[in-house]
Write a protein that holds these residues in place. Structure first.
Motif, PDB file in Angstrom:
ATOM      1  N   ASP A  87       1.666   6.452  -6.970  1.00 44.54           N
ATOM      2  CA  ASP A  87       0.580   7.316  -7.422  1.00 44.54           C
ATOM      3  C   ASP A  87       0.933   8.787  -7.255  1.00 44.54           C
ATOM      4  O   ASP A  87       0.617   9.608  -8.125  1.00 44.54           O
ATOM      5  N   THR A  88       1.613   9.145  -6.166  1.00 45.66           N
ATOM      6  CA  THR A  88       2.047  10.519  -5.957  1.00 45.66           C
ATOM      7  C   THR A  88       3.071  10.919  -7.008  1.00 45.66           C
ATOM      8  O   THR A  88       2.988  11.992  -7.591  1.00 45.66           O
ATOM      9  N   ARG A 108       0.831  -1.206   0.000  1.00 45.40           N
ATOM     10  CA  ARG A 108       0.000   0.000   0.000  1.00 45.40           C
ATOM     11  C   ARG A 108       0.865   1.254   0.000  1.00 45.40           C
ATOM     12  O   ARG A 108       0.604   2.199  -0.751  1.00 45.40           O
ATOM     13  N   GLU A 122       1.000   4.176  -2.875  1.00 40.34           N
ATOM     14  CA  GLU A 122       0.793   5.596  -2.599  1.00 40.34           C
ATOM     15  C   GLU A 122       1.963   6.426  -3.118  1.00 40.34           C
ATOM     16  O   GLU A 122       1.756   7.486  -3.716  1.00 40.34           O
TER      17      GLU A 122
END
Length: 144
Positions: free
Chosen positions: A129-130, A122, A126
């Protein structure tokens, strides 16, 4: 040309399997085994026989149709055996065959790995994706 025995031909056929080739039977088997319901059904049966309804309760999100299809496929492949006990209502139990038991340790290990490492996955998602959001041209969606 030398003749070969049936055992030699079978051994050569095994050596010729290449799971990277789409037409190879091992590629097709890997496709079945990589299905998420297969992994969860096999892991659930690793602890012992279960009734159909018990499997449905144990495996969150599986529809009766998908559970039935998965169990039939596993039975066809020799991974699961099905026992029907005549009663009212009829009792149907599923359990792993010796072949299924040999697979269960692998699929259970994958399930355990997912449960152990999901927080790391996870966090990586994240971060990714950032990074993608900041590295992408907002007009075209193409990396800058």
């Amino acid at each position: 040309m030398a003749t070969t025995t049936a055992a030699q031909r079978r051994e050569q056929a095994r050596a010729d399997y290449d799971a990277f080739l789409r037409a190879c039977p091992t590629n097709q088997l890997l496709g079945r085994l990589s299905d998420k319901w297969v992994g969860l059904v096999v892991a659930a049966l690793a602890t012992g026989p279960r009734r159909y309804s018990d499997l449905g309760r144990k495996i969150a999100g599986v529809s009766p149709k998908m559970l039935t299809q998965t169990l039939r496929g596993l039975e066809r492949d020799g991974i699961v055996s099905r026992t029907v006990t005549p009663s009212v209502p009829v009792r149907v139990d599923y359990e792993l065959t010796p072949l299924g038991t040999s697979l269960a340790c692998l699929l259970t290990a994958v399930k355990d790995w997912a449960e152990t490492h999901f927080d790391e996955v996870r966090a990586a998602r994240e971060r990714y994706d950032t990074d993608v959001d900041t590295d992408t041209d907002t007009d075209t969606g193409v990396p800058a």
